[in-house]
Design an enzyme around this catalytic site. Structure first.
Site, short mmCIF file in Angstrom:
data_model
loop_
_atom_site.label_atom_id
_atom_site.label_comp_id
_atom_site.label_asym_id
_atom_site.label_seq_id
_atom_site.Cartn_x
_atom_site.Cartn_y
_atom_site.Cartn_z
N ILE A 290 48.23 82.62 49.63
CA ILE A 290 49.54 83.24 49.38
C ILE A 290 50.53 82.13 49.02
O ILE A 290 50.49 81.05 49.63
CB ILE A 290 50.05 83.98 50.64
CG1 ILE A 290 48.95 84.83 51.30
CG2 ILE A 290 51.29 84.80 50.33
CD1 ILE A 290 48.64 86.14 50.65
N ARG B 159 60.27 82.14 57.51
CA ARG B 159 59.83 81.79 56.16
C ARG B 159 58.54 82.53 55.82
O ARG B 159 57.93 83.15 56.68
CB ARG B 159 59.57 80.28 56.05
CG ARG B 159 60.78 79.43 56.31
CD ARG B 159 60.51 77.95 56.11
NE ARG B 159 59.75 77.36 57.19
CZ ARG B 159 58.49 76.93 57.07
NH1 ARG B 159 57.86 77.02 55.91
NH2 ARG B 159 57.86 76.38 58.09
N SER C 116 43.00 84.00 58.94
CA SER C 116 42.87 83.43 57.60
C SER C 116 41.42 83.53 57.13
O SER C 116 40.50 83.51 57.95
CB SER C 116 43.27 81.94 57.63
OG SER C 116 42.83 81.28 56.47
N TYR D 219 42.40 73.76 61.53
CA TYR D 219 43.01 75.02 61.07
C TYR D 219 41.96 76.13 61.09
O TYR D 219 42.20 77.22 61.62
CB TYR D 219 43.59 74.84 59.67
CG TYR D 219 44.27 76.07 59.13
CD1 TYR D 219 45.57 76.39 59.51
CD2 TYR D 219 43.62 76.92 58.23
CE1 TYR D 219 46.20 77.52 59.02
CE2 TYR D 219 44.25 78.05 57.74
CZ TYR D 219 45.54 78.34 58.13
OH TYR D 219 46.16 79.48 57.65
#
Ligand code: NDP
Length: 221
Positions: free
Chosen positions: A182, A12, A136, A149
């Protein structure tokens, strides 16, 4: 001869798009997936079987070994590794549990550590290779309610920088790519306000149009 590339989490989102692009560029792609078998099979059909798919939970060493072993047995070498598999987690810091730590850190960071360890012997032997870690912006600037995260992605950047130095003498490049926001499933839980706030932070407002994303999301539901 086709270059052999493993992409983790390619069923994905970003990984899937990287897989499509590299297949079209002439790479032999081994697209890893875990939960989304239907999506992986769909991708394979879409690309006329010009892509290999392999199920593995890359947060587990034995699965990582199986993925690398499968690739080496079938193709004999690994030219490129893209560590893309990842999950997000939105929680108050004080609500985070040790189980959350294990899940997020193992999926986002340990997977990259283990994948790098398993592929480097072959790359060192070939005196050639390229490793790309998808980190990220939150690993650089930190994100509220995303401590684990952000931590996992900062760790990934640390892994990248240290490993790049260690593997440079073997002609292996190690780099991170730190995307901004995104449009993927990963951001499906962000509120409209949060999406607009994110847009505010992008000076040129390029690539991220909150209004368009909100509209697309409403159409999909
Ligand atoms: P998605 O949620 O759309 O896709 C995540 C992918 O990771 C899926 O293919 C999923 O596979 C895979 N995955 C998750 N856990 C595992 C696991 N244990 N083993 C193997 N595969 C796994 O997310 P994105 O495409 O948005 O994110 C891809 C990467 O980009 C992540 O590392 C993310 O942190 C990073 N990123 C994303 C940003 C964004 O705004 N979207 C911004 C910055 C970085 P399956 O469904 O088959 O389990």
């Amino acid at each position: 001869m086709k270059k052999i590339v493993i992409i983790t989490g390619a069923s994905r989102g970003i990984g899937r798009q990287i897989a499509k692009t590299l297949v079209n560029e002439g790479f032999q792609v081994i697209a890893n997936y875990y939960n989304s078998e239907d999506k992986a099979i769909e991708l394979q059909k879409e690309l006329d079987n010009n892509i290999d798919i392999f199920k593995a939970d890359v947060s587990k060493r034995e699965n990582v070994r199986a993925l690398v072993k499968y690739t080496l047995n079938k193709y004999g070498r690994i030219d490129v590794l893209i560590n893309n598999a990842g999950i997000s987690e939105y929680k108050m810091f004080t609500d985070e549990t040790d189980e959350d730590w294990d899940r997020v850190i193992n999926t986002n960071l340990y997977s990259a550590f283990a994948m790098c360890q398993e592929v480097t012997p072959n790359m060192v032997h070939n005196k050639s290779g390229c490793i790309i870690n998808i980190s990220s912006i939150w690993g650089i600037v930190g994100s509220s309610l995303e401590v684990l995260y952000s931590l996992s992605k900062a760790g990934m950047d640390g892994l990248t920088k240290a490993l790049a130095k260690e593997l440079a003498p073997s002609n292996i490049r190690v780099n991170s790519i730190a995307p901004g926001v995104i449009n993927t499933n990963m951001n499906k839980n962000l509120s409209e306000k949060e999406l607009r706030d994110l847009e505010e932070e992008i000076p040129l407002r390029k690539n991220w149009n909150a209004r368009r994303y909100i509209k697309m999301r409403k159409m999909a539901n």
